[in-house]
Design an enzyme around this catalytic site. Structure first.
Site, PDB file in Angstrom:
ATOM      1  N   PRO A  60       0.695  -1.224   0.114  1.00  0.00           N
ATOM      2  CA  PRO A  60      -0.252   0.468   0.371  1.00  0.00           C
ATOM      3  C   PRO A  60       1.207   1.091  -0.163  1.00  0.00           C
ATOM      4  O   PRO A  60       2.187   1.254   0.524  1.00  0.00           O
ATOM      5  CB  PRO A  60      -0.999   0.111   1.257  1.00  0.00           C
ATOM      6  CG  PRO A  60      -0.393  -1.240   1.985  1.00  0.00           C
ATOM      7  CD  PRO A  60       0.504  -2.293   1.161  1.00  0.00           C
ATOM      8  N   GLU A  61       0.847   1.878  -0.855  1.00  0.00           N
ATOM      9  CA  GLU A  61       1.026   3.903  -1.026  1.00  0.00           C
ATOM     10  C   GLU A  61       0.326   4.669  -0.029  1.00  0.00           C
ATOM     11  O   GLU A  61      -0.781   4.496   0.340  1.00  0.00           O
ATOM     12  CB  GLU A  61       1.991   3.655  -2.532  1.00  0.00           C
ATOM     13  CG  GLU A  61       2.384   3.077  -3.032  1.00  0.00           C
ATOM     14  CD  GLU A  61       3.351   3.225  -4.136  1.00  0.00           C
ATOM     15  OE1 GLU A  61       4.325   4.663  -3.128  1.00  0.00           O
ATOM     16  OE2 GLU A  61       4.365   2.797  -4.985  1.00  0.00           O
ATOM     17  N   LYS A  73       2.848   6.888   5.803  1.00  0.00           N
ATOM     18  CA  LYS A  73       2.112   5.795   6.082  1.00  0.00           C
ATOM     19  C   LYS A  73       1.630   5.075   6.900  1.00  0.00           C
ATOM     20  O   LYS A  73       1.726   4.060   7.721  1.00  0.00           O
ATOM     21  CB  LYS A  73       2.808   4.225   5.101  1.00  0.00           C
ATOM     22  CG  LYS A  73       3.074   4.497   3.488  1.00  0.00           C
ATOM     23  CD  LYS A  73       4.166   3.781   2.934  1.00  0.00           C
ATOM     24  CE  LYS A  73       4.834   3.918   1.350  1.00  0.00           C
ATOM     25  NZ  LYS A  73       4.728   2.804   1.050  1.00  0.00           N
ATOM     26  N   HIS A  94      -6.717 -14.003   7.305  1.00  0.00           N
ATOM     27  CA  HIS A  94      -5.928 -14.264   7.988  1.00  0.00           C
ATOM     28  C   HIS A  94      -5.956 -12.795   9.086  1.00  0.00           C
ATOM     29  O   HIS A  94      -5.310 -11.987   9.022  1.00  0.00           O
ATOM     30  CB  HIS A  94      -4.497 -13.707   6.826  1.00  0.00           C
ATOM     31  CG  HIS A  94      -4.482 -14.139   5.802  1.00  0.00           C
ATOM     32  ND1 HIS A  94      -2.940 -14.909   6.068  1.00  0.00           N
ATOM     33  CD2 HIS A  94      -4.480 -15.028   5.192  1.00  0.00           C
ATOM     34  CE1 HIS A  94      -2.793 -16.287   5.283  1.00  0.00           C
ATOM     35  NE2 HIS A  94      -3.398 -15.532   4.236  1.00  0.00           N
ATOM     36  N   ARG A 145       1.282 -11.344   5.867  1.00  0.00           N
ATOM     37  CA  ARG A 145       2.366 -11.216   5.521  1.00  0.00           C
ATOM     38  C   ARG A 145       2.716 -11.096   6.761  1.00  0.00           C
ATOM     39  O   ARG A 145       4.046 -10.386   7.485  1.00  0.00           O
ATOM     40  CB  ARG A 145       3.131 -10.459   4.762  1.00  0.00           C
ATOM     41  CG  ARG A 145       2.802 -10.888   2.996  1.00  0.00           C
ATOM     42  CD  ARG A 145       3.151 -10.352   2.117  1.00  0.00           C
ATOM     43  NE  ARG A 145       4.766 -10.843   1.427  1.00  0.00           N
ATOM     44  CZ  ARG A 145       6.100  -9.866   0.926  1.00  0.00           C
ATOM     45  NH1 ARG A 145       5.147  -9.611   0.174  1.00  0.00           N
ATOM     46  NH2 ARG A 145       6.746 -10.645   0.872  1.00  0.00           N
ATOM     47  N   ARG A 170      21.144  18.942  -1.428  1.00  0.00           N
ATOM     48  CA  ARG A 170      21.983  18.236  -1.132  1.00  0.00           C
ATOM     49  C   ARG A 170      21.995  17.495  -2.411  1.00  0.00           C
ATOM     50  O   ARG A 170      21.674  17.543  -3.551  1.00  0.00           O
ATOM     51  CB  ARG A 170      20.922  16.740  -0.783  1.00  0.00           C
ATOM     52  CG  ARG A 170      19.818  16.918   0.406  1.00  0.00           C
ATOM     53  CD  ARG A 170      20.181  16.561   0.965  1.00  0.00           C
ATOM     54  NE  ARG A 170      18.742  16.554   2.311  1.00  0.00           N
ATOM     55  CZ  ARG A 170      18.255  15.650   3.461  1.00  0.00           C
ATOM     56  NH1 ARG A 170      17.828  14.478   2.712  1.00  0.00           N
ATOM     57  NH2 ARG A 170      17.151  15.994   4.509  1.00  0.00           N
ATOM     58  N   ARG A 228      14.721  -2.481  -5.644  1.00  0.00           N
ATOM     59  CA  ARG A 228      14.190  -2.063  -6.935  1.00  0.00           C
ATOM     60  C   ARG A 228      13.585  -1.769  -7.523  1.00  0.00           C
ATOM     61  O   ARG A 228      15.481  -2.127  -8.125  1.00  0.00           O
ATOM     62  CB  ARG A 228      12.894  -1.662  -5.510  1.00  0.00           C
ATOM     63  CG  ARG A 228      11.876  -1.830  -4.257  1.00  0.00           C
ATOM     64  CD  ARG A 228      11.051  -1.070  -3.669  1.00  0.00           C
ATOM     65  NE  ARG A 228      12.102   0.145  -3.517  1.00  0.00           N
ATOM     66  CZ  ARG A 228      10.487   0.669  -2.655  1.00  0.00           C
ATOM     67  NH1 ARG A 228      10.093   0.736  -2.488  1.00  0.00           N
ATOM     68  NH2 ARG A 228      11.452   2.083  -1.653  1.00  0.00           N
TER      69      ARG A 228
END
Ligand SMILES: [Zn+2]
Length: 295
Positions: A2-3, A61, A95, A117, A159, A269
């Site tokens: 989930p974002e 999140k 679950h 999970r 940066r 990723r």
């Protein structure tokens, strides 16, 4: 995974359905989702029982439900966490990990935390009603009304690290996941390895605007699942069915110029980008020590 927009959908759903509800009992069916609570499963249940839910808030999140005693129920969905509002008599999900019986709101339903999970979890944050100390270090996200655009632009430009790395830095800006970062960079025509210090303020500001747009569009997509009183989040929100311009499109033609979208490994990723619209920056020169340069 989930974002942020999906997490915001969950927060909004909780706000709509459980505000004012009193938690009458808590059942922890698996210890792992409450592993971050030092009280253990029993203490976790005791700390919540009898408390009234006053709000539903979010930082990045993470989300939290401020309680009437100044504590908060803090949660993270991890990879596969879901909240469901179900009639108590509904059969338990495969679950199902934690169930909270509610009174006084939620239309007689109970709140269930389902997580296959179990990377996500719940804990009680002491005195965390305003902002749980556990997550105080996490920056605001671009959808947060109090997000400071000017400060973000200034920090990025101080940066030398790549702009995508900065977009994913939760201490700088939270909630911009891999997908949204790639989509925002595609829209801004910037390669993720471009150094922050080499970008103009306008470029950074526009990139932030694109990230906000992408996230708001995803938020719009996810807003429908509540009509069925179903607070749902899983990695397969409607957004993934939409046409993404970069993410997951390796080898497919860029929607702008037709060049094949490329994929490269990035922080365990992948990054997807158009090599024409988002040219790879020239390799940064390795600094040569003065003494050697003189030889
Ligand atoms: Zn292109």
């Amino acid at each position: 995974m989930p974002e942020l927009p999906e997490v915001e959908v969950v927060r909004a759903g909780l706000a709509r359905h459980v505000l004012g509800a009193v938690i009458t009992s808590v059942e922890v069916l698996h210890p792992r989702p409450v592993r971050r609570d030092p009280r253990g499963p029993k203490g976790f249940a005791t700390a919540l029982t009898g408390r009234r839910i006053e709000d539903a808030r979010r930082r990045g999140k993470y989300f939290w439900l401020p309680l009437d005693n100044g504590d908060a129920l803090l949660g993270h969905l991890g990879m596969s966490g879901q909240f469901l509002l179900q009639p108590p008599e509904a059969p338990p999900e495969t679950h199902l990990r934690v169930r909270l019986a509610l009174a006084g709101a939620a239309e007689g339903r109970e709140l269930r935390f389902v997580d296959q999970r179990m990377f996500g979890g719940l804990s009680v944050s002491d005195g965390g009603a305003d902002l749980p100390p556990e997550i105080a270090h996490i920056a605001r996200d671009p959808l947060d009304q109090e997000f400071d655009d000017d400060a973000f632009v200034a920090k990025v430009r101080r940066r030398s690290s790549g702009i995508k790395r900065q977009l994913l830095d939760q201490n700088l800006v939270s909630g911009v996941g891999n997908i949204y970062a790639d989509e925002a960079l595609w829209r801004a025509r910037l390669h993720g390895e471009r150094a922050g210090e080499k970008l103009t303020a306008t470029q950074v500001r526009e990139l932030l605007g694109h990230a906000r747009d992408v996230m708001n569009e995803a938020l719009g997509q996810g807003g429908t699942s509540f009509d069925a009183l179903y607070v749902n989040v899983n990695g397969e929100s409607g957004y993934f069915d939409r046409s993404l311009h970069a993410y997951g499109r390796e080898g497919e033609p860029c929607d702008r110029c037709g060049a094949p979208v490329r994929r490269v490994a990035f922080m365990n990723r992948s990054s997807y980008f158009c090599p024409v619209c988002q040219p790879v920056p020239r390799r940064r020169r390795t600094a040569v020590p003065k003494a050697m340069a003189a030889d």
